[in-house]
Design an enzyme around this catalytic site. Structure first.
Site, PDB file in Angstrom:
ATOM      1  CD  GLU A 231      -2.903  -1.151   2.322  1.00  0.00           C
ATOM      2  OE1 GLU A 231      -4.124  -1.145   2.105  1.00  0.00           O
ATOM      3  OE2 GLU A 231      -2.419  -1.162   3.469  1.00  0.00           O
TER       4      GLU A 231
ATOM      5  CD  GLU B   4      -3.279  -7.139   3.556  1.00  0.00           C
ATOM      6  OE1 GLU B   4      -4.318  -6.608   4.003  1.00  0.00           O
ATOM      7  OE2 GLU B   4      -2.178  -6.557   3.505  1.00  0.00           O
TER       8      GLU B   4
END
Length: 806
Positions: free
Chosen positions: A159, A229
Site C-alpha cells: 500500500e 490479504e
C-alpha cells in the site's frame, strides 16, 4: 513446503600457500518457481497458496521475537495446513527464514515500504527525493535473503501507491534476482493498481469478494491470481471463507492459486489492570495515547499468546491437503447399498507427497450415543486413493436414526489429524439394528392433571396429583408481555427464571464495520462533512442501523401483550395464546408476534411463535437474530446437545463442524475474544439438554414447522454473561469472573441468526444468503421438557419421533 530437503554448503578460503584462512557454512536448497500460461509452478507443478500474513509479535516483548516464538508460529501454521507466510509488511529476523527453509514454508518476503494513509497514497512513490529510500529498502532485503530457498515471492512493499520509484526499485530487484516472481498491491484504489498493475507478476488484490475474485481471475489470463490479504480475522470473524475455498479448489479457475489470510496473531500486549489486578491484552488507546486505531490490530486467527480462535478449525479443514469424496463430489450423504459396502476416494491435493505416506481410519457416530458406535483400525491409504468400507449388515445403522460416517487421515508417524470428512448414512431399517431405544416406563405423570390459576398479573399452570398436597406450579406466564417468567420441573425445581423473545446480539467487530466506524477515526470537523456524503460513499454499519431501530442489547425492544387467550382441551392439555406487539425504545412498532404455549400433563411445553416484521423494517438489510433468551439455574452446567460441534460455529462458518452429540459447559462453550462480543454459538441443533449432577433440568427440542431459516434446526449458546454484558465490555477483564455452577446461565436460543461475515471489518460484509431479511413472517417452534434423571437422548428421540409421525 512438503519435502524441505536442504544441503550444507561450505565455503573455504585459502591463502596462496594453501593455508586455510576462513570457513563459512550455510544450509541451502534447490527449487524453481515459474509462471507458465498464467499458472504458478513450483518445480514444474501447480501449487495452491494456503497462506497467512504474519506480523512479528510477542505479547510481552512486542517486536522482539525469540527463536522459540518463531518455531511456535511455524508449528501452528503447519498443524493447521498453512503452507505459506507473507512477512507483512517488512523483512523478518533472519532466523525466521532459516526455520522456514528447515520446516518447509513458502515465504513471500516483503520490503519495508508502506505509505498507507497519505493522500494520494502514491505521493512518495512519485517523489524523486525518495528514490534511494525505495530502492535501498528493496535491494537490502534481496541481498540479505536471496539464498533462502523458502522465499518464492518478493514483494515491493504494501500500500505505497504506484509511481516511478517503485518502477526503479523493481528494476533494481530484477538486476539482483530473476528467479522469483514479484508481488505488489498498491493500496486498493483503481489508480493505485489494486494488485493488477505492471509492478506485479501476480495479480494480488486485497479483500475482493468471492465474486470479484472470480471476475479478476477471468480477466487476467497471463498471470496467476493470489489474494495478498483476505478474510479479515478481526474478533469473531472469517464467515463465508468456505466460498473462497470453493473457488480456489475449482477446476474452472486454474490460475486462481489461493491467498494469504489477514492475519495470524492478535497484536495485543499483556497488561495488568491497576483496579482489579486482572491480566488482559491491551490494544490501541490502552496506553494513554490519544491517536489510535482502537482494536484494529486485534485481527488474528490466534490470540497474542497463540491460543487458537474457533475459526482456526474452519481454516484447517478448508485448507486440508486431502479431499475425501464419494462418487458424487461434494455430496455429504451416502445412500448405503444392500451389500453395505461403501467406496470413498482420497483425492491428493499435495503437490509432491504420495498418498501412500498417509494412514486413515473411520468411525461411526449416531444420534443415540455420545460415544462412537464403531471405530476401525488404522489403514494405509492406497496409491490410487480408493478405499473400501464394509458395514456389518443390519448392525451399524437404523433407518429412523441418524448415523454419521467419520473419516480421519494422518501422516504416517503422526497422530495429528491432517484431513477429515463426515458423511450422513442413509439406509434401510433392519430388524437387528444394533440400536436399542428404550421408551420411558415412568407412569408418574399419567396420574396427574393440569390446573389453571388465572391471576391479575399472570397465568399459572400447575400439575396436581391424586393425593392431597401433590401440586407443583410448572409455568407462569405474564399478562403484560405474554412471556414465561418461570418454568418448574415436576418435582418443584425452578429451572428457568425467565424466557423472553430476543432480537439483538452483542455486536461483533464486523457488525460495526461501516462508514460510521471510519468517522470515529477522523477529526470531528472531517467526520461531520463526511457524514453528509455517507449514504452515497458507502453503507452504514449493521450496528448503526440496528441502533436506529432499538435492536441492540442496551435498548432491546419491549414486548406488549394486548390479548391473552386460554383454552383447556378435553385431551388434558392447556393452550395459552399471546398476541403481542414488539415496540422499540422510540415507541415504534417493529413486529407483530403471536406466541402459543401448549402445556402437557407430563410437565412439558410446546412453544410456537409467528413473528411478522412491520413495513418500517424493510429498509434494514438484515436483522441480527430472532429467538429467545433464557436465564436458567446456575446448577444446570452440564450441557448435552445434538448438533454441530464441538467448536463454535455460525451459519456462514460451519463447514468444519461435525454433526453429533456433544458434551459441553457454559465456560467451555464461551470463547474470550479480546473485545467481548457474540460468541459460543452452535448450529443445526435438534435438541439441547441442561442438567445438574443429579440429572435434573430441562431439554429444549426443535419443533419448527417451516419459515425462512439460515440453518437446520435451531442455534444456541449457553454462557455465563448476558448479551448486554458482552456488548458493553470493551475488554475481557472488565467482565466479572464467573465459574460454572456459581452463576446463572444465559441461553441464547435462536431459529434465526444472521452470519458473522469476514471479508472485511470496515464495511458491511455478510453475504446476502446469510442475511435475516425482515420481509416476511418467521415461524419457530420448540419444546421445553423437564428432566428428572431421565436420559436426555431417550427423551429427545421420543419427542422427535412423535413430531415426525405427527
Amino acid at each position: 513446503a512438503e519435502y524441505p530437503n536442504l544441503y550444507t554448503l561450505v565455503i573455504a578460503i585459502y591463502d596462496s600457500n594453501g593455508v586455510l584462512n576462513q570457513v563459512e557454512a550455510c544450509r541451502v536448497g534447490f527449487r524453481s518457481i515459474d509462471i507458465q500460461n498464467g499458472i504458478l509452478l513450483h518445480n514444474g507443478k501447480p501449487i495452491t497458496i494456503c497462506g497467512v500474513n504474519r506480523h512479528e509479535h510477542d505479547p510481552d516483548h512486542g517486536k522482539v521475537i525469540s527463536v522459540e516464538s518463531m518455531i511456535k508460529d511455524i508449528e501452528l501454521a503447519k498443524k493447521n495446513n498453512f503452507n505459506a507466510i507473507r512477512t507483512s509488511h517488512y523483512p523478518n529476523a533472519t532466523a525466521f527464514y532459516r526455520l522456514c527453509d528447515y520446516f518447509g514454508i513458502y515465504v513471500c518476503d516483503e520490503a519495508n515500504i508502506e505509505t498507507h494513509g497519505m493522500m494520494p497514497m502514491g505521493k512518495l512513490a512519485d517523489d524523486f527525493g525518495w528514490t534511494n529510500a525505495f530502492v535501498e529498502r528493496v535491494t537490502r532485503m534481496v541481498k540479505r535473503d536471496r539464498n533462502h530457498c523458502s522465499i518464492i515471492f518478493w514483494s515491493l512493499g504494501n500500500e505505497a501507491g504506484r509511481g516511478r520509484n517503485l518502477t526503479i526499485a523493481r528494476r533494481a530487484l530484477r538486476e539482483l534476482d530473476t528467479s522469483r516472481p514479484i508481488m505488489y498491491e498498491g493500496g486498493g484504489k483503481i489508480f493505485e493498481g489494486t494488485g493488477e498493475s505492471e509492478l506485479s507478476d501476480i495479480v494480488c488484490p486485497m479483500y475482493p469478494s468471492v465474486e470479484k475474485t472470480i471476475t479478476l481471475t477471468k480477466k487476467h489470463k497471463d498471470r496467476p491470481m493470489i489474494l495478498c490479504e483476505y478474510s479479515h480475522s478481526m474478533s469473531n470473524s472469517n464467515g463465508n471463507i468456505d466460498l473462497y475455498w470453493k473457488a480456489f479448489r475449482s477446476n474452472k479457475f486454474p490460475r486462481l492459486a489461493g491467498g494469504f489470510i489477514w492475519d495470524m496473531v492478535d497484536q495485543g500486549l499483556r497488561k495488568v489492570d491497576d483496579q482489579n489486578g486482572r491480566e488482559y491484552m491491551a490494544f490501541g488507546g490502552d496506553f494513554g495515547e490519544k491517536v489510535n486505531d482502537k482494536q484494529f490490530c486485534i485481527n488474528g486467527l490466534f490470540s497474542p499468546d497463540r491460543e487458537e480462535h474457533p475459526a482456526v478449525s474452519e481454516v484447517k479443514y478448508l485448507q486440508q491437503p486431502i479431499s475425501i469424496e464419494t462418487s458424487r463430489r461434494d455430496a455429504k450423504k451416502i445412500y448405503v447399498p444392500s451389500n453395505y459396502e461403501i467406496q470413498l476416494r482420497m483425492k491428493n491435493r499435495f503437490t509432491f507427497r504420495p498418498l501412500t505416506e498417509l494412514k486413515w481410519k473411520w468411525y461411526l457416530t449416531s444420534d443415540t450415543s455420545v460415544d462412537a458406535i464403531y471405530i476401525s483400525s488404522l489403514h494405509q491409504v492406497p496409491s490410487d486413493g480408493l478405499v473400501q468400507i464394509k458395514l456389518t449388515a443390519g448392525k451399524t445403522f437404523l433407518g429412523n436414526r441418524r448415523v454419521w460416517l467419520n473419516v480421519r487421515c494422518f501422516l504416517i508417524g503422526s497422530e495429528e489429524v491432517l484431513a477429515k470428512e463426515q458423511f450422513e448414512l442413509i439406509g434401510e431399517c433392519e430388524e437387528d439394528s444394533g440400536f436399542e431405544i428404550i421408551a420411558s416406563t415412568s407412569n408418574e405423570t399419567e396420574r396427574k392433571e393440569l390446573e389453571l390459576n388465572e391471576k391479575n398479573d399472570c397465568i399459572e399452570v400447575s400439575l396436581v396429583g391424586p393425593g392431597k398436597g401433590e401440586k407443583v406450579k410448572i409455568v407462569s406466564i405474564n399478562r403484560s408481555d405474554g412471556q414465561i417468567n418461570a418454568f418448574t420441573t415436576r418435582d418443584g425445581f425452578i429451572a428457568i427464571d425467565n424466557a423472553v423473545p430476543n432480537f439483538t446480539r452483542a455486536a461483533v467487530d464486523n457488525d460495526r464495520g461501516g462508514t460510521d466506524l471510519n468517522f470515529t477515526m477522523m477529526p470531528k470537523w472531517v467526520s461531520f462533512k463526511m457524514k453528509l456524503l455517507a449514504k452515497t460513499l458507502s453503507g452504514y454499519s449493521y450496528y448503526n442501523r440496528w441502533t436506529n431501530f432499538g435492536l441492540i442489547p442496551n435498548s432491546p425492544p419491549q414486548i406488549l401483550c394486548h390479548a391473552l387467550n386460554v383454552q383447556k382441551d378435553g385431551a388434558g392439555f392447556i393452550k395459552i395464546g399471546a398476541d403481542c406487539d414488539v415496540i422499540s425504545n422510540t415507541e415504534k412498532k417493529l413486529f407483530s408476534q403471536k406466541i402459543s404455549y401448549t402445556i402437557f400433563p407430563d410437565g412439558s411445553i410446546h412453544v410456537n411463535v409467528t413473528t411478522i416484521p412491520m413495513k418500517c423494517l424493510k429498509e434494514l438489510e438484515t436483522l441480527p437474530r430472532l429467538g429467545f433468551t433464557m436465564c436458567i439455574d446456575r446448577s444446570l452446567k452440564e450441557i448435552l446437545y445434538l448438533g454441530r460441534g464441538p467448536n463454535e460455529n455460525y451459519c456462514d462458518r460451519k463447514s468444519s463442524s461435525d454433526f453429533g452429540i456433544w458434551r459441553s459447559s457454559p465456560s467451555s462453550m464461551a470463547f474470550n475474544y479480546i473485545v467481548p462480543c457474540e460468541n459460543g454459538n452452535v448450529t443445526d441443533c435438534s435438541w439441547a439438554a441442561f442438567t445438574n449432577g443429579e440429572g435434573k433440568g430441562i431439554i429444549l427440542i426443535d419443533g419448527r414447522g417451516g419459515g425462512q431459516s439460515t440453518c437446520e434446526g435451531f442455534q444456541f449458546s449457553a454462557l455465563l454473561h448476558s448479551q448486554r454484558e458482552l456488548h458493553n465490555a470493551s475488554h475481557t477483564h472488565l467482565l466479572e469472573e464467573r465459574k460454572d455452577g456459581e452463576s446463572p446461565i444465559y441461553i441464547n436460543f435462536d431459529h434465526y441468526q444472521m452470519g458473522i461475515g469476514g471479508d472485511v471489518s470496515w464495511f458491511p460484509c455478510v453475504y446476502p444468503e446469510y442475511h435475516l431479511k425482515p420481509i416476511k413472517e418467521f415461524k419457530s417452534s420448540f419444546y421445553i421438557c423437564p428432566l428428572a434423571g431421565d436420559d436426555p437422548i431417550i427423551v429427545a428421540n421420543e419427542r422427535l419421533d412423535k413430531k415426525t409421525m405427527g
